[in-house]
Design a protein around this motif. Structure first.
Motif, short mmCIF file in Angstrom:
data_model
loop_
_atom_site.label_atom_id
_atom_site.label_comp_id
_atom_site.label_asym_id
_atom_site.label_seq_id
_atom_site.Cartn_x
_atom_site.Cartn_y
_atom_site.Cartn_z
N GLY A 35 72.50 43.97 66.58
CA GLY A 35 73.36 45.06 66.15
C GLY A 35 74.53 44.59 65.30
N LEU A 37 77.27 43.14 66.08
CA LEU A 37 78.41 43.77 66.73
C LEU A 37 79.75 43.25 66.23
CD1 LEU A 37 77.06 43.86 70.40
CD2 LEU A 37 76.87 45.62 68.64
N TRP A 102 81.18 44.04 76.07
CA TRP A 102 80.26 44.44 74.99
C TRP A 102 78.85 44.06 75.39
CZ3 TRP A 102 77.51 40.44 72.79
CH2 TRP A 102 78.04 39.15 72.93
N SER A 104 74.62 43.84 73.82
CA SER A 104 73.70 43.87 72.69
C SER A 104 73.27 45.31 72.43
CB SER A 104 72.47 43.02 72.98
OG SER A 104 72.81 41.68 73.22
N GLU A 105 73.13 45.66 71.16
CA GLU A 105 72.83 47.04 70.81
C GLU A 105 71.55 47.56 71.47
OE1 GLU A 105 73.68 49.12 66.79
OE2 GLU A 105 71.63 48.33 66.65
N SER A 106 70.53 46.71 71.57
CA SER A 106 69.24 47.18 72.09
C SER A 106 69.26 47.52 73.58
CB SER A 106 68.14 46.14 71.83
OG SER A 106 68.42 44.94 72.52
N GLN A 108 72.18 48.84 75.08
CA GLN A 108 73.20 49.86 75.34
C GLN A 108 72.52 51.14 75.82
OE1 GLN A 108 75.70 50.17 71.82
NE2 GLN A 108 76.17 47.99 71.87
#
Length: 196
Positions: A35, A37, A102, A104-106, A108
């Motif tokens: 992502g 981030l 925070w 990792s995008e995958s 979330q």
């Protein structure tokens, strides 16, 4: 607040929070690359140019006893998927802040954040004997604000120009808290969420 080791593991069903170490550098960058981030302007996530300072700040805080930084590891895969920490630890007044979180995008919106907060809050209230745990996020970060409210925290107000972001923006921060008398209700809410 009990005088406890700042190097502890907190283990849940799907995640384990392990003490942040220097040798997590490449895994942190891999997790943040999911992502990209580090390009976010509403929070600070380590990137290739900032990971050394990120680690140094966290580990210096642990050295002086005001920070307990963790990496978030997915138990099923053993993969590092984010980071979080206790900070602003005030043993005299039995309070601290949970922040610098925070993922990792995958992963979330997968329920992992709920379990991470459950593990941290349980340790704060039931082991460290806190009377207050607070959360602070950027006034502009609607996703973070909604997530903090979903775990049962109470919004207290907005602190104007609370910090200066890496891009120079003067950030207004929203402050939330959970106090010891609220913890049993919040704990039941989080346990219900994790069962779903």
């Amino acid at each position: 607040m009990n005088a406890l080791s700042l190097d502890i593991d907190l283990t849940g069903v799907t995640v384990e929070l392990q003490p942040l170490q220097l040798n997590h550098r490449s895994q942190l960058l891999d997790a943040a690359a999911d992502g990209e981030l580090w390009n976010m302007t509403l929070t600070v996530v380590p990137g290739p140019d900032t990971v050394e300072q990120y680690l140094a700040t966290a580990l210096e805080g642990r050295q002086v006893g005001t920070v307990m930084p963790f990496v978030i590891v997915q138990r099923e895969t053993g993969k590092l998927v984010g980071s979080t920490r206790f900070w602003k630890i005030d043993r005299k007044n039995r309070k601290l802040e949970i922040g610098h979180t925070w993922l990792s995008e995958s992963i979330q919106r997968s329920g992992i954040n709920t379990e991470v907060k459950y593990l941290l809050l349980t340790h704060a209230f039931e082991v460290m004997n806190c009377v207050r745990v607070q959360f602070t996020t950027d006034e502009l970060n609607e996703k973070s604000r909604a997530a903090i409210l979903r775990i049962g925290a109470t919004q207290e107000g907005i602190v104007r120009h609370e910090r200066i972001m890496p891009d120079g923006r003067k950030r207004n921060s929203v402050r939330f808290s959970i106090i010891d008398s609220e913890w049993p209700t919040v704990k039941a809410l989080l346990e219900a969420k994790m069962r779903r």
